[in-house]
Scaffold this motif. Sequence first.
Motif, short mmCIF file in Angstrom:
data_model
loop_
_atom_site.label_atom_id
_atom_site.label_comp_id
_atom_site.label_asym_id
_atom_site.label_seq_id
_atom_site.Cartn_x
_atom_site.Cartn_y
_atom_site.Cartn_z
N ILE A 62 49.15 21.31 50.50
CA ILE A 62 48.28 20.88 49.23
C ILE A 62 49.42 20.73 48.09
CG2 ILE A 62 46.11 21.84 49.65
CD1 ILE A 62 46.96 24.26 47.66
N LYS A 63 48.96 19.38 47.35
CA LYS A 63 49.98 19.18 46.28
C LYS A 63 49.80 20.15 45.06
CE LYS A 63 50.08 14.18 47.52
NZ LYS A 63 49.85 13.01 47.08
N ASP A 64 49.05 20.48 44.76
CA ASP A 64 48.66 21.67 43.72
C ASP A 64 47.21 22.31 44.10
OD1 ASP A 64 48.85 22.72 41.11
OD2 ASP A 64 48.86 21.00 40.04
N ILE A 65 47.03 23.37 43.17
CA ILE A 65 45.57 24.23 43.03
C ILE A 65 44.57 23.24 42.46
CG2 ILE A 65 44.83 26.55 42.59
CD1 ILE A 65 47.13 26.43 44.69
N THR A 66 43.61 23.30 43.04
CA THR A 66 42.48 22.48 42.69
C THR A 66 41.25 23.28 42.73
OG1 THR A 66 41.96 21.59 44.64
CG2 THR A 66 43.52 20.22 43.30
N LEU A 67 40.05 22.91 42.02
CA LEU A 67 38.84 23.63 42.13
C LEU A 67 38.11 23.59 43.56
CD1 LEU A 67 36.71 25.42 40.54
CD2 LEU A 67 35.59 23.11 39.92
N ASP A 68 38.37 22.27 44.10
CA ASP A 68 38.16 22.35 45.51
C ASP A 68 38.61 23.22 46.33
OD1 ASP A 68 36.32 20.35 44.59
OD2 ASP A 68 37.69 18.69 45.26
N PHE A 69 39.75 23.39 46.29
CA PHE A 69 40.72 24.27 47.09
C PHE A 69 40.10 25.68 47.16
CE2 PHE A 69 44.34 27.32 47.32
CZ PHE A 69 44.49 27.33 48.92
N VAL A 70 39.71 25.89 45.76
CA VAL A 70 39.39 27.53 45.55
C VAL A 70 38.11 27.69 46.01
CG1 VAL A 70 38.91 29.11 43.70
CG2 VAL A 70 40.94 27.73 43.54
N LEU A 71 37.12 26.74 45.91
CA LEU A 71 35.94 26.87 46.53
C LEU A 71 35.91 26.91 48.06
CD1 LEU A 71 33.82 24.65 43.98
CD2 LEU A 71 33.95 27.09 43.92
N ALA A 72 36.82 26.00 48.73
CA ALA A 72 36.84 25.91 50.04
C ALA A 72 37.20 27.46 50.71
CB ALA A 72 37.76 24.95 50.58
N HIS A 73 37.90 28.23 49.89
CA HIS A 73 38.23 29.41 50.60
C HIS A 73 37.64 30.42 49.74
CE1 HIS A 73 41.61 26.99 51.54
NE2 HIS A 73 41.91 27.75 52.35
N SER A 74 36.17 30.40 49.31
CA SER A 74 35.73 31.16 48.83
C SER A 74 34.21 31.31 49.46
CB SER A 74 35.39 31.20 47.25
OG SER A 74 36.76 31.37 46.52
N ARG A 75 33.36 32.39 49.20
CA ARG A 75 32.00 32.42 49.50
C ARG A 75 31.25 33.14 48.49
NH1 ARG A 75 30.57 37.58 51.31
NH2 ARG A 75 32.36 39.08 51.69
N GLU A 76 29.84 32.76 48.46
CA GLU A 76 28.99 33.20 47.37
C GLU A 76 28.28 34.48 47.82
OE1 GLU A 76 26.31 30.55 46.23
OE2 GLU A 76 27.62 28.85 45.36
N SER A 77 28.32 35.51 47.14
CA SER A 77 27.70 36.72 47.30
C SER A 77 26.78 37.29 46.38
CB SER A 77 28.73 37.78 47.69
OG SER A 77 27.89 39.05 48.05
N GLY A 78 25.58 36.68 46.12
CA GLY A 78 24.97 36.91 45.06
C GLY A 78 25.24 36.31 43.76
N ALA A 79 25.54 36.82 42.60
CA ALA A 79 26.13 36.19 41.62
C ALA A 79 27.57 35.90 41.59
CB ALA A 79 25.47 36.80 40.21
N CYS A 80 28.37 36.36 42.68
CA CYS A 80 29.75 36.67 42.85
C CYS A 80 30.36 35.45 43.42
CB CYS A 80 30.09 37.87 42.99
SG CYS A 80 29.91 39.26 42.05
N LEU A 81 31.50 34.95 43.26
CA LEU A 81 32.11 33.99 44.00
C LEU A 81 33.40 34.76 44.75
CD1 LEU A 81 32.19 31.12 44.95
CD2 LEU A 81 33.40 30.62 43.14
N LEU A 82 33.32 35.10 45.95
CA LEU A 82 34.32 36.00 46.48
C LEU A 82 35.34 34.97 47.29
CD1 LEU A 82 32.01 38.82 48.00
CD2 LEU A 82 32.90 38.75 45.76
N TRP A 83 36.55 35.51 46.86
CA TRP A 83 37.68 34.85 47.61
C TRP A 83 37.96 35.60 48.99
CZ3 TRP A 83 41.17 30.79 47.26
CH2 TRP A 83 42.25 31.09 47.70
N THR A 84 38.11 34.57 49.74
CA THR A 84 38.36 35.06 51.37
C THR A 84 39.91 34.75 51.80
OG1 THR A 84 37.62 32.80 52.06
CG2 THR A 84 36.04 34.35 51.86
N GLY A 85 40.82 34.40 50.85
CA GLY A 85 42.21 34.18 51.23
C GLY A 85 43.07 35.35 50.90
N THR A 86 44.22 35.17 50.60
CA THR A 86 45.30 36.42 50.59
C THR A 86 44.96 36.92 49.39
OG1 THR A 86 46.96 34.78 49.76
CG2 THR A 86 46.91 35.26 52.01
N VAL A 87 45.53 38.37 48.97
CA VAL A 87 45.25 38.98 47.87
C VAL A 87 46.79 39.63 47.57
CG1 VAL A 87 42.86 39.45 48.32
CG2 VAL A 87 44.79 41.06 49.07
N SER A 88 46.82 40.02 46.22
CA SER A 88 47.92 40.71 45.91
C SER A 88 47.97 41.96 46.30
CB SER A 88 48.31 40.51 44.25
OG SER A 88 47.07 41.23 43.65
#
Length: 345
Positions: A50-76
């Motif tokens: 990817i050239k840069d971090i975009t909102l589509d990239f973040v949403l593609a690697h996340s899933r909805e769980s109730g009112a939260c948007l949970l990240w499914t990629g790497t974590v710190s």
Amino acid sequence: MDRQSYIPPVAEKRCEACGKPYSPLRDNKCQPCYRRNARYGSTEYKREEIKDITLDFVLAHSRESGACLLWTGTVSKEGRPQTTDRKYWREEGRARQILLHRWMYEHHAGQVLRKGQHVKQKCGNKLCLSPAHLCTSLPRPGRTPLGEAGRYKGKPRREDYLERCANGHEWTEENLYIDPKGRRICRACQAASYQLRQGKDPSDHEWKRRKTWEETPECSNGHLYASVGWYFNGESRVCRKCFAEKERSRWLRVNYGMALEDFEALLAVQDFACAICAVLFDPDVRELTPCVDHSHSTGQVRGLLCHACNLGIGHFKDDLARLRSAIEYLALRSQRSSTADTGQL
């Protein structure tokens, strides 16, 4: 003939996918190839560029769980969403991690946070990237705000720090102490801290400056240091006469089980003289110092004797028969010597 040990060469195993030597193999594949094949169905390494971090990239690697948007990629290490800035890697040749909850807040708020500001999730889920659950944290109470570089500038210095301490005690010649590192120490505050550690109320014990050696020519019992002498034990002066009396009391208690008051009372009953020869005691003469006579079998104190009488009884081992024989012997010898003197005359 020199014998040489023969070690057969170990057969080198190679991965059938990448051809690199690896041991041990699993399904004839090295560990990275086996994992890629088990996860993606192919051993070919593919990475989404990817050239840069975009909102589509973040949403593609996340899933909805109730009112939260949970990240499914790497974590710190702290368990918060992050990703690698690959554009920065290609341009600069160095890796840089982007914290996605901070990026998400800046993207929706339309502002860039300064260094030192933190973003936290109000829902309590570290993986949540929902903009409604992100907020900036306030600085901790009691701390000054961060500077431009995001560094803690410390507590502002008081205007009267050269006149008094933090608790309001004035810096006087008696109260001020400067340690070897050049730090100012309030003696009153130090004494109050010591009293609190002992469970005492500092208000009941007013701090007073300790007197110097020149201001205290005598000990607490009234003995003049110049006449009785003193020595330094590493902390304070010790009066030699007080120390001798203390050691004397300890010696009587440990060896004879009697207090110093009982010893002085017994000395007064005997009129400060030996119980056998009636010679007056003299503490300055070693042979005339009072010795405690006691029974070696029962340990009972019998009286005070001079040095010679105490040794005499000890050499006779407290045997009355031997003492009577000694008396008869002396009486007989003295009678014979007097008869011989009379016959010569």
